[in-house]
Scaffold this motif. Structure first.
Motif, PDB file in Angstrom:
ATOM      1  N   HIS A   1       0.829  -1.200   0.000  1.00 42.66           N
ATOM      2  CA  HIS A   1       0.000   0.000   0.000  1.00 42.66           C
ATOM      3  C   HIS A   1       0.863   1.250   0.000  1.00 42.66           C
ATOM      4  CE1 HIS A   1       0.254  -0.772   4.481  1.00 42.66           C
ATOM      5  NE2 HIS A   1       0.527   0.518   4.465  1.00 42.66           N
ATOM      6  N   ARG A   2       0.212   2.399  -0.302  1.00 46.05           N
ATOM      7  CA  ARG A   2       0.925   3.664  -0.469  1.00 46.05           C
ATOM      8  C   ARG A   2      -0.045   4.811  -0.184  1.00 46.05           C
ATOM      9  NH1 ARG A   2       2.804   3.662  -6.143  1.00 46.05           N
ATOM     10  NH2 ARG A   2       0.620   4.060  -6.610  1.00 46.05           N
ATOM     11  N   ASP A   3       0.485   5.858   0.434  1.00 47.65           N
ATOM     12  CA  ASP A   3      -0.329   7.035   0.734  1.00 47.65           C
ATOM     13  C   ASP A   3      -0.500   7.928  -0.483  1.00 47.65           C
ATOM     14  OD1 ASP A   3      -1.305   7.912   3.544  1.00 47.65           O
ATOM     15  OD2 ASP A   3       0.498   6.737   3.944  1.00 47.65           O
ATOM     16  N   HIS A   4      -1.735   8.414  -0.657  1.00 52.54           N
ATOM     17  CA  HIS A   4      -2.045   9.521  -1.566  1.00 52.54           C
ATOM     18  C   HIS A   4      -2.743  10.610  -0.744  1.00 52.54           C
ATOM     19  CE1 HIS A   4      -1.320   7.677  -5.650  1.00 52.54           C
ATOM     20  NE2 HIS A   4      -1.199   6.630  -4.849  1.00 52.54           N
ATOM     21  N   THR A   5      -2.250  10.814   0.462  1.00 48.59           N
ATOM     22  CA  THR A   5      -2.954  11.555   1.489  1.00 48.59           C
ATOM     23  C   THR A   5      -2.738  13.053   1.439  1.00 48.59           C
ATOM     24  OG1 THR A   5      -2.876   9.624   2.951  1.00 48.59           O
ATOM     25  CG2 THR A   5      -3.214  11.753   4.008  1.00 48.59           C
TER      26      THR A   5
ATOM     27  N   GLY B   1      -2.768  17.395   4.038  1.00 48.46           N
ATOM     28  CA  GLY B   1      -1.508  18.096   4.239  1.00 48.46           C
ATOM     29  C   GLY B   1      -0.432  17.245   4.873  1.00 48.46           C
ATOM     30  N   LEU B   2      -0.691  15.944   5.045  1.00 46.76           N
ATOM     31  CA  LEU B   2       0.285  15.031   5.630  1.00 46.76           C
ATOM     32  C   LEU B   2       0.696  13.988   4.591  1.00 46.76           C
ATOM     33  CD1 LEU B   2      -1.365  14.396   9.128  1.00 46.76           C
ATOM     34  CD2 LEU B   2       0.479  15.996   8.581  1.00 46.76           C
TER      35      LEU B   2
ATOM     36  N   GLY C   1      -8.697  13.581  -8.438  1.00 48.66           N
ATOM     37  CA  GLY C   1      -8.431  12.150  -8.360  1.00 48.66           C
ATOM     38  C   GLY C   1      -7.099  11.932  -7.686  1.00 48.66           C
ATOM     39  N   PRO C   2      -6.790  10.691  -7.324  1.00 45.79           N
ATOM     40  CA  PRO C   2      -5.459  10.395  -6.776  1.00 45.79           C
ATOM     41  C   PRO C   2      -4.395  10.739  -7.812  1.00 45.79           C
ATOM     42  CG  PRO C   2      -6.969   8.537  -6.489  1.00 45.79           C
ATOM     43  CD  PRO C   2      -7.638   9.486  -7.420  1.00 45.79           C
TER      44      PRO C   2
END
Length: 681
Positions: free
Chosen positions: A47-51, A56-57, A309-310
């Protein structure tokens, strides 16, 4: 994505015919994250962040999970993935991998700023297994100048104000650092680095302590009492803003959240409590409503604003980025949802209130809205159409966005229950200033950028949004002087559209180009004319001539932009669209164009039906034909219900996935077709 991981992907994929090397694609997996965090879970288990755009993190850049037994480590990406999808109506992602002698069932759920991954092994386990968990953590988007701290069984990687923490519900055996790709490795033409690296030690003791690459070894809890052995553990990560959360509090939060959600039942309970909208069982095409509202929730920040979108392209190698709020997309999402709510009573009033507040907060002093902003706080984001924030002309400005926001706010004031209608009225009055200042005497908007952001000119789509914006304000419950002023603007644009009519081809031109010539190419953006005229019909009369023009234009546009291959069918954006073709010779099919076509046909059919025009049935038929491609089993829909931005002719999805705009259009189209008793069962 860091530069290191982008270069690694470039080396691995640069010869792929349908992949843009160096991007962080989201076209094969599924997202979790309805709160503060947006996490992509690939079918290969990582998994991977698109946050960052929604909070803002920043967090997980890369991850990899493997099962260590006596005969070595089996990485999930090397196993056969037999299933991935959502559990019920929730954003709990279930992925099943087949390891031969045993299966690995993985559940991923994002709660607040914590992401949980629960692993269950079931089958023949010759020895107690260990989870090998590799993470590349990037607080504040940093891949260097980071520090590692260990708090018993919790790892912290920190920069300045932000930290990423990782822990597990079973006792952590070992935590050891990894060297990221080094200069000589990055500079080779083809050689790539696979993580985790072998345990060969490091050159200097600080090498593995001053970056975010790390491996955590976690023993499974094993139950051998049944016919098959069962082994479980849960890994959790937290994104913490240390300005708001103390270090000790952050450690407690990630460990407590993990321990409280260490079973499938507790994960499912938490996921069900997190669902933002309970979709009634009798909702037409209920499965689509669940999918669409879930996607729009995933892409929403706490402000209520949606990112497009991401973002697959953080280095702008092929695009200008997607992880921002465009006021065109976002306000049309809000307007389509408002229409859906009016027809199907979906209970989205809080969403509309948040959207209205966001638009009022971000309106510029001249009544317009900027090109794009950060969703999490509304501040100006990097862009190429901020002309009205600069000195000079307005060409690098997307005027349609102001028309779109005005349309939603007017409809919300008329159909919703805003807490401060006077504030919305003031916003609309100022929006009129923005529209008037960018409308020329001939009734068409000024030369500016188009909705597709790849040309300048005086566009039919921009004119349609002005017609709808003016007409919507003229319908709104505002002061009579405002309504009269708006009605005058609507009539001016209505007449001005004749400047774009191409008589011998019976179409509205895409634009008047910068040289003053008509550009007669077909463009799905022109389909906005249907909804605009339907709005106009509520405040003024439409001539038979204009109705005939619209019918002819739609017939030619739908026929000309329709493409069908062995794998997919739908509409492409406009004639001569060369964007992101890679090796493909022809224009790519877009989900937003196809959804737009289906919706616009329902709008035109309704307009015709109100006039007793027999051609209404023709356009309802066209609407159903286009809708079929975005229906649950349509050719443009992925197995998890997502609508990617675009697809190659062989059905390979590409670019931002899922894209929020077509999901909202699809939902509204279902509501319109169902209300008109035109929805196929």
């Amino acid at each position: 994505m860091t530069l290191r991981s982008a270069l690694d992907d470039y080396k691995r994929t640069r010869n792929d015919a349908r992949v843009f090397p160096g991007e962080r694609r989201t076209t094969t997996g599924t997202f979790s994250g309805l709160d503060e965090r947006l996490v992509y879970v690939d079918r290969d288990g990582w998994h991977r962040d698109h946050t960052y755009p929604v909070s803002g993190l920043s967090g997980v850049n890369r991850s990899r999970f493997g099962i260590e037994l006596l005969d070595g480590t089996s990485w999930l990406g090397d196993l056969e993935t037999v299933e991935q999808g959502y559990v019920g109506d929730t954003a709990l992602v279930r992925t099943v991998h087949d390891a031969g002698d045993y299966t690995v069932t993985q559940h991923d759920l994002t709660l607040g700023a914590v992401h949980l991954t629960r692993f269950e092994l079931k089958g023949e386990l010759p020895t107690d297994p260990t989870l090998q968990a590799f993470f590349d953590l990037t607080p504040e988007h940093q891949e260097t100048r980071l520090g590692k701290l260990e708090h018993e069984d919790t790892l912290e990687v920190h920069h300045h104000r932000q930290a990423n923490l990782v822990t597990a519900t079973t006792e952590v055996d070992e935590i050891y650092g990894q060297l990221p790709e080094q200069f000589d490795e990055l500079l080779t033409d083809t050689e790539t680095v696979s993580f985790p690296r072998e345990k060969t030690g490091v050159q200097k003791y600080e090498d593995a302590l001053l970056n975010g690459t790390v491996v955590i070894e976690v023993p499974f809890e094993v139950d051998r009492s049944g016919a098959e052995s069962v082994a479980t553990t849960t890994v959790a990560s937290l994104l913490a803003d240390l300005d708001d959360t103390g270090r000790k509090e952050a450690v407690a939060e990630v460990t407590d959240t993990a321990s409280e959600h260490d079973t499938v039942a507790t994960l499912r309970d938490a996921a069900e409590a997190q669902v933002p909208v309970a979709v009634p069982e009798d909702t037409p095409r209920r499965e689509l409503a669940v999918d669409d509202l879930r996607v729009l929730s995933l892409l929403a920040a706490e402000t209520g604003a949606h990112i497009a979108g991401p973002d697959p392209d953080p280095f702008y190698a092929y695009t200008g980025g997607y992880g921002y709020t465009w006021f065109r997309d976002d306000s049309e999402i809000a307007r389509y949802l408002l229409e859906t709510d009016e027809r199907l009573d979906t209970g989205l009033e809080e969403w509309f209130a948040d959207s209205a507040a966001f638009y009022m907060d971000t309106q510029l002093d001249d009544g317009s809205w900027p090109h794009r902003v950060w969703a999490h706080d509304g501040t100006i984001a990097p862009g190429w159409a901020h002309a009205r924030l600069e000195s000079g002309d307005d060409i690098d400005y997307q005027a349609d966005q102001t028309g779109s926001v005005a349309s939603f706010l007017s409809a919300y004031l008329r159909l919703g229950t805003p807490s401060d209608p006077d504030a919305i009225e003031s916003t609309l009055e100022l929006a009129l200033d923005g529209l008037d200042s960018t409308l020329e005497a001939d009734g068409l908007p000024i030369e500016c950028q188009n909705a597709w952001e790849n040309m300048t000119g005086r566009f039919v789509h921009t004119a349609a949004t002005f017609l709808q914006g003016y007409a919507a304000i003229a319908r709104a419950p505002v002061e009579e002087s405002i309504r009269e002023r708006a009605l005058e603007g609507a009539k001016t644009v209505y007449e001005g559209l004749d400047e774009l009519w191409v008589e011998d081809e019976e179409i509205f031109a895409l634009r008047i180009d910068p040289d003053g010539d008509l550009d007669p190419r077909l463009d799905t953006g022109s389909l906005a004319l249907a909804e605009a005229h339907r709005e106009y019909a509520a405040v003024a009369s439409i001539s038979d001539r204009r109705i005939n023009q619209l019918a002819a234009h739609f017939e030619h546009t739908l026929e000309g932009l329709w493409r069908e291959t062995d794998a997919i069918a739908g509409l492409y954006r406009f004639e001569g669209d060369e964007w992101r073709r890679r090796i493909q010779d022809d224009e790519k099919i877009w989900t937003v164009s196809t959804a737009w076509g289906a919706n616009a046909c329902t709008q035109l059919a309704s307009l015709l039906a109100d006039r007793g025009d027999a051609r209404a049935e023709t356009f309802y038929t066209e609407a159903r034909r286009l809708f079929e491609e975005i229906d649950a089993d349509g050719s443009l829909v992925m197995d998890n219900g997502y609508l990617p931005e675009q697809l190659f002719d062989d059905g390979t999805p590409d670019c931002a996935t899922p894209l929020g705009w077509p999901h909202a259009i699809r939902l509204a189209t279902v509501a319109q077709l169902a209300t008109a008793d035109q929805l196929d069962q």
